[in-house]
Design a protein around this motif. Structure first.
Motif, mmCIF file in Angstrom:
data_model
loop_
_atom_site.group_PDB
_atom_site.id
_atom_site.type_symbol
_atom_site.label_atom_id
_atom_site.label_comp_id
_atom_site.label_asym_id
_atom_site.label_seq_id
_atom_site.Cartn_x
_atom_site.Cartn_y
_atom_site.Cartn_z
ATOM 1 N N LEU A 171 0.820 -1.203 0.000
ATOM 2 C CA LEU A 171 0.000 0.000 0.000
ATOM 3 C C LEU A 171 0.859 1.260 0.000
ATOM 4 C CD1 LEU A 171 -2.947 -0.762 2.456
ATOM 5 C CD2 LEU A 171 -3.156 -0.034 0.082
ATOM 6 N N THR A 176 -1.880 5.111 -3.422
ATOM 7 C CA THR A 176 -2.518 5.455 -2.146
ATOM 8 C C THR A 176 -1.484 5.842 -1.099
ATOM 9 O OG1 THR A 176 -4.354 3.943 -2.598
ATOM 10 C CG2 THR A 176 -4.010 4.599 -0.308
ATOM 11 N N TRP A 180 -0.974 9.373 0.848
ATOM 12 C CA TRP A 180 -0.900 9.522 2.302
ATOM 13 C C TRP A 180 0.311 10.355 2.706
ATOM 14 C CZ3 TRP A 180 -1.957 3.693 3.689
ATOM 15 C CH2 TRP A 180 -3.333 3.446 3.559
ATOM 16 N N THR A 200 -8.664 10.361 0.239
ATOM 17 C CA THR A 200 -7.431 9.746 0.742
ATOM 18 C C THR A 200 -7.486 9.567 2.257
ATOM 19 O OG1 THR A 200 -6.165 10.745 -1.066
ATOM 20 C CG2 THR A 200 -4.927 9.983 0.849
ATOM 21 N N TRP A 203 -9.901 6.715 3.094
ATOM 22 C CA TRP A 203 -9.289 5.413 2.831
ATOM 23 C C TRP A 203 -8.336 5.024 3.950
ATOM 24 C CZ3 TRP A 203 -10.577 1.358 0.483
ATOM 25 C CH2 TRP A 203 -11.242 1.365 -0.735
#
Length: 322
Positions: A171, A176, A180, A200, A203
């Motif tokens: 991840l 993604t 982050w 974001t 998630w």
């Protein structure tokens, strides 16, 4: 050196069930369970930069989901664990929404409400159903083999912890994870780069909450019962300590912090047992654990913000310069 260290660690993990006692394996299993929850919190706080004080509530939500399904409809573990993860994901959406407007201490307080809400609901269920000592859960059975002792659980928890670590690692290397990192640094700049900041953040809460709730369900199946007393606010403090002591922004830090915080109470208890006045200290071990957590967290924040990972990197750097 990294390859050699990794091979030695893998060999030690494989050999542990054949060399360790049942009590030692129980501690190892506790470390693996804590590792899963610490990785989940590290994704949310260490990488996405979102503060959460509802970690114990998410663990309780996963544990009670598995316990209630097992008690009410005799659901097997292969239904209880995914259901717990789904419950965690739903709570992640609900309590991730305030992150779209709140930051800092205000976001932390809003996530703290999650803990009290889940504790209240779980306590009401225990009271109304008459489970004064907790919800009993039968050991999982796979192909006629019952998982009830630490020896049987160790390979299962080890595989799950490794899979969660690999999932988190992939991840962080994906779009993604890069998103982050961007919102963790500066949200306005991330938005200017075309990142959907709201999505974001959500998630991050959903993924972290789902993994945490799954860890809570595994804890329930491992212990064989669920009780609301096992998910006090001190559990949240422990997980915050794990990512701080291990090293923020590092998956290895989550693993090291989980091991350190899990072993610390046992080490304090063992040390108090060999002291001359051990009888008088027996009733103060819990208070000593509180004091130790506070002092160690302050020490790392002041003297080593990089945590255990920072210490390891500095030692590796000194060796590399010789």
């Amino acid at each position: 050196m990294r390859v050699v260290t990794a091979l030695v660690a893998i060999a030690a993990l494989i050999a542990l069930p054949f060399l360790a006692s049942g009590a030692t394996l129980d501690i190892a299993n506790q470390i693996l369970l804590a590792t899963i929850g610490a990785i989940a919190l590290m994704l949310l706080t260490g990488f996405a930069g979102q503060i959460s004080l509802g970690h114990a509530g998410l663990l309780a939500a996963g544990a009670f989901t598995a316990g209630i399904l097992a008690q009410e409809i005799a659901a097997p573990f292969w239904i209880g664990i995914p259901a717990a993860a789904l419950t965690g994901a739903l709570l992640g959406v609900i309590f991730g929404l305030p992150s779209l407007r709140l930051r800092g201490i205000y976001l932390a307080v809003s996530t703290l409400a999650l803990h009290f809400l889940v504790v209240y609901v779980g306590g009401e269920y225990e009271t109304r159903r008459g489970f004064s000592t907790g919800i009993l859960i039968d050991p999982p059975v796979v192909f006629g083999f019952e998982f009830w002792d630490p020896v049987a659980w160790y390979p299962v928890l080890l595989v799950v912890a490794v899979l969660v670590w690999l999932l988190a690692r992939n991840l962080l290397r994906s779009r993604t994870g890069r998103a982050w990192a961007a919102i963790h640094d500066t949200e306005p700049v991330a938005a200017a780069l075309g990142i959907n900041v709201a999505r974001t953040k959500l998630w991050a809460f959903v993924i972290s909450s789902a993994i945490t709730a799954m860890a809570g369900a595994l804890f329930a199946y491992y212990r064989g019962f669920v009780s609301i007393e096992a998910f006090s606010l001190f559990v949240t403090i422990q997980y915050v300590a794990m990512i701080i002591i291990g090293g923020m922004g590092s998956l290895l830090g989550a693993v090291l912090g989980a091991a350190f915080v899990t072993i610390l109470p046992h080490a304090i208890e063992a040390a108090s047992g060999v002291l001359p006045s051990s009888g008088g200290l027996a009733g103060s071990i819990f208070a000593m654990n509180y004091a130790a957590f506070g002092l160690i967290m302050i020490a790392f924040l002041v003297f080593e913000p990089g945590g255990l990972v920072g210490i390891l990197r500095r030692i590796g750097g000194k060796r590399g310069t010789r």
